[in-house]
Write a protein that holds these residues in place. Sequence first.
Motif, PDB file in Angstrom:
ATOM      1  N   ALA A  21      35.026  47.676  36.879  1.00 41.80           N
ATOM      2  CA  ALA A  21      35.706  46.464  37.343  1.00 41.80           C
ATOM      3  C   ALA A  21      35.643  45.368  36.291  1.00 41.80           C
ATOM      4  O   ALA A  21      36.621  44.643  36.066  1.00 41.80           O
ATOM      5  N   LEU A  22      34.504  45.245  35.616  1.00 41.67           N
ATOM      6  CA  LEU A  22      34.366  44.217  34.585  1.00 41.67           C
ATOM      7  C   LEU A  22      35.167  44.555  33.339  1.00 41.67           C
ATOM      8  O   LEU A  22      35.832  43.692  32.762  1.00 41.67           O
ATOM      9  N   LEU A  25      38.808  43.720  32.982  1.00 44.84           N
ATOM     10  CA  LEU A  25      39.172  42.351  32.622  1.00 44.84           C
ATOM     11  C   LEU A  25      39.482  42.215  31.130  1.00 44.84           C
ATOM     12  O   LEU A  25      39.875  41.143  30.686  1.00 44.84           O
ATOM     13  N   GLY A  26      39.258  43.288  30.376  1.00 46.25           N
ATOM     14  CA  GLY A  26      39.524  43.245  28.947  1.00 46.25           C
ATOM     15  C   GLY A  26      38.283  43.242  28.083  1.00 46.25           C
ATOM     16  O   GLY A  26      38.373  43.079  26.856  1.00 46.25           O
ATOM     17  N   LEU A  27      37.120  43.425  28.700  1.00 43.42           N
ATOM     18  CA  LEU A  27      35.878  43.476  27.933  1.00 43.42           C
ATOM     19  C   LEU A  27      35.819  44.753  27.109  1.00 43.42           C
ATOM     20  O   LEU A  27      36.457  45.754  27.435  1.00 43.42           O
ATOM     21  N   ARG A  28      35.035  44.718  26.029  1.00 43.91           N
ATOM     22  CA  ARG A  28      35.079  45.781  25.034  1.00 43.91           C
ATOM     23  C   ARG A  28      34.215  46.991  25.364  1.00 43.91           C
ATOM     24  O   ARG A  28      34.539  48.112  24.977  1.00 43.91           O
ATOM     25  N   ASN A  29      33.092  46.795  26.038  1.00 43.25           N
ATOM     26  CA  ASN A  29      32.140  47.885  26.259  1.00 43.25           C
ATOM     27  C   ASN A  29      31.211  47.523  27.413  1.00 43.25           C
ATOM     28  O   ASN A  29      31.301  46.430  27.991  1.00 43.25           O
ATOM     29  N   VAL A  30      30.295  48.444  27.745  1.00 44.63           N
ATOM     30  CA  VAL A  30      29.429  48.222  28.901  1.00 44.63           C
ATOM     31  C   VAL A  30      28.453  47.070  28.675  1.00 44.63           C
ATOM     32  O   VAL A  30      28.028  46.416  29.639  1.00 44.63           O
ATOM     33  N   GLY A  37      28.686  39.878  33.418  1.00 45.23           N
ATOM     34  CA  GLY A  37      28.337  39.890  34.827  1.00 45.23           C
ATOM     35  C   GLY A  37      27.063  39.139  35.132  1.00 45.23           C
ATOM     36  O   GLY A  37      26.996  38.363  36.093  1.00 45.23           O
ATOM     37  N   ARG A  38      26.043  39.324  34.302  1.00 49.91           N
ATOM     38  CA  ARG A  38      24.742  38.726  34.616  1.00 49.91           C
ATOM     39  C   ARG A  38      24.655  37.260  34.197  1.00 49.91           C
ATOM     40  O   ARG A  38      23.975  36.465  34.834  1.00 49.91           O
ATOM     41  N   ALA A  39      25.355  36.888  33.122  1.00 49.01           N
ATOM     42  CA  ALA A  39      25.292  35.506  32.640  1.00 49.01           C
ATOM     43  C   ALA A  39      26.346  34.609  33.271  1.00 49.01           C
ATOM     44  O   ALA A  39      26.285  33.385  33.114  1.00 49.01           O
ATOM     45  N   ALA A  79      34.610  37.277  36.135  1.00 50.32           N
ATOM     46  CA  ALA A  79      33.514  38.229  35.968  1.00 50.32           C
ATOM     47  C   ALA A  79      32.685  38.336  37.241  1.00 50.32           C
ATOM     48  O   ALA A  79      32.290  39.434  37.659  1.00 50.32           O
ATOM     49  N   LEU A  80      32.401  37.190  37.868  1.00 54.32           N
ATOM     50  CA  LEU A  80      31.638  37.209  39.119  1.00 54.32           C
ATOM     51  C   LEU A  80      32.377  37.979  40.204  1.00 54.32           C
ATOM     52  O   LEU A  80      31.779  38.790  40.923  1.00 54.32           O
TER      53      LEU A  80
END
Length: 267
Positions: A21-22, A25-30, A37-39, A79-80
Amino acid sequence: MYDLVEPIGLVPYFADESDEALMALGLRNVWDAYFAGRAAPFGRDVPAEVVHAVFYNFAPGEVARHIPRVWELTTPEAALAARERGCVAGMRRVLGDLADDPRVARAADLLLKAATSAPVGGRPLFAALRALPVPQEPVARLWHAATLLREHRGDGHTAALLTEGIGGTEAHVLHALSVDLPAEKFGRVWHLPAAQLDAVIDGMRARGLIGPDGWLTPDGRATKDRVEAMTDRLAEAPYDALTTDELDHLIADLEPLSKAFRATFPM
């Protein structure tokens, strides 16, 4: 309670749905997904140095590879929402029919009562999460409450490590050796350059925590025991808000849920 709550709090890190899911959004990797997600509760303007300080146990430079870059790719609000959506999907997959069992809603309400009763002083990540809206859907509420309690405990664990003078990377070495695993084999530090990890181990050896054989000394094991005992003590406060009957009901409702997660995730 740690044994019952931790499997739920670990959903973002073991359920693929959260990363998926994260990353959608277009993020590059885990690891982008992890840090976004955490920050996210801190918002986009908190610099990497602050996130590094709060998360505590990442090696120098690791946070800065992702923060603030992730906020060029998505927003904390997105992200949340994605993290919650992915975690709920992962929980429903693991729980199956149990996801709609009345025990989920009962456990969520009692766990949330405990989580929101604790003072936030000295607990920055817990405080940031407390400021977020509480989900209404029972599975989401249960995950949110478990996440609050996990980060409450984590902030306390950092305080315990600081009290014993154990640095972030040292904490991983201390844990690995306490379970008879060579530090260079431990998942959170194995990727570090050998010279960097050796320097950490040499520093712990100079302080008498690690012996010439490379394993913990009696002082090292005693230090680990004190850290864990203090972490447990600092994690007790939320449950003081529950009556004995409420705590008994919470334990009974959480047991089958936690069992399902433990059977699925490699804990």
